[in-house]
Design a protein around this motif. Structure first.
Motif, mmCIF file in Angstrom:
data_model
loop_
_atom_site.group_PDB
_atom_site.id
_atom_site.type_symbol
_atom_site.label_atom_id
_atom_site.label_comp_id
_atom_site.label_asym_id
_atom_site.label_seq_id
_atom_site.Cartn_x
_atom_site.Cartn_y
_atom_site.Cartn_z
ATOM 1 N N THR A 8 0.830 -1.200 0.000
ATOM 2 C CA THR A 8 0.000 0.000 0.000
ATOM 3 C C THR A 8 0.865 1.250 0.000
ATOM 4 O OG1 THR A 8 -1.782 -1.139 1.126
ATOM 5 C CG2 THR A 8 -1.806 1.258 1.236
ATOM 6 N N ASP A 13 -2.502 4.572 -4.539
ATOM 7 C CA ASP A 13 -3.945 4.383 -4.501
ATOM 8 C C ASP A 13 -4.692 5.688 -4.723
ATOM 9 O OD1 ASP A 13 -2.917 5.262 -2.121
ATOM 10 O OD2 ASP A 13 -4.436 4.290 -0.906
ATOM 11 N N ASP A 72 -10.026 -0.074 3.386
ATOM 12 C CA ASP A 72 -8.652 -0.538 3.225
ATOM 13 C C ASP A 72 -7.861 -0.259 4.500
ATOM 14 O OD1 ASP A 72 -6.169 -1.309 2.369
ATOM 15 O OD2 ASP A 72 -6.163 -0.039 0.589
#
Length: 126
Positions: A8, A13, A72
């Motif tokens: 991540t 993102d 998330d």
């Protein structure tokens, strides 16, 4: 879980092709949330050694999980890392002066750089 957090951190993102937007968002977490929260918690008597961790936990549990309710978890943890590193800069400065702040920025720089690098890599692939 640690692999997911690292993915991540390196995965663009938000603002996937905008390195500047990603950098300012990440820096905003540290500067606008982490630093003032560190000052507030230390002002309430919390030890400087515990301040960055406490700020990150409060941010993660209070904002990311209870208020924002993001799906998330890894992204929420990465945001909390930026908040903690911002708090660490203030804690370092209060505990050790100038060089404590420099050490905090030195710890944060590669984390911010990884986000910029990832967004630049996304841009060059498309």
């Amino acid at each position: 879980m640690i692999d997911r957090i690292l993915d991540t951190l390196l995965e663009a993102d938000s603002q996937p092709r905008d390195w500047y937007g990603g950098l300012t968002t990440a820096a905003g977490h540290g500067v606008l949330v982490g630093m003032p929260a560190a000052l507030a918690l230390h002002g309430l008597g919390l030890s400087l050694a515990l301040t960055p961790l406490a700020v990150a936990l409060i941010y993660f549990l209070g904002w990311e999980r209870l208020i924002q309710k993001g799906q998330d978890v890894a992204d929420s943890l990465v945001d909390a890392v930026h908040v903690a590193l911002g708090a660490a800069i203030i804690a370092g400065a209060l505990a050790f002066g100038f060089w404590g702040a420099v050490a905090g920025f030195a710890a944060w720089a590669p984390v911010l750089g990884a986000g910029v690098w990832r967004r630049l890599a996304c841009s060059s692939r498309n």
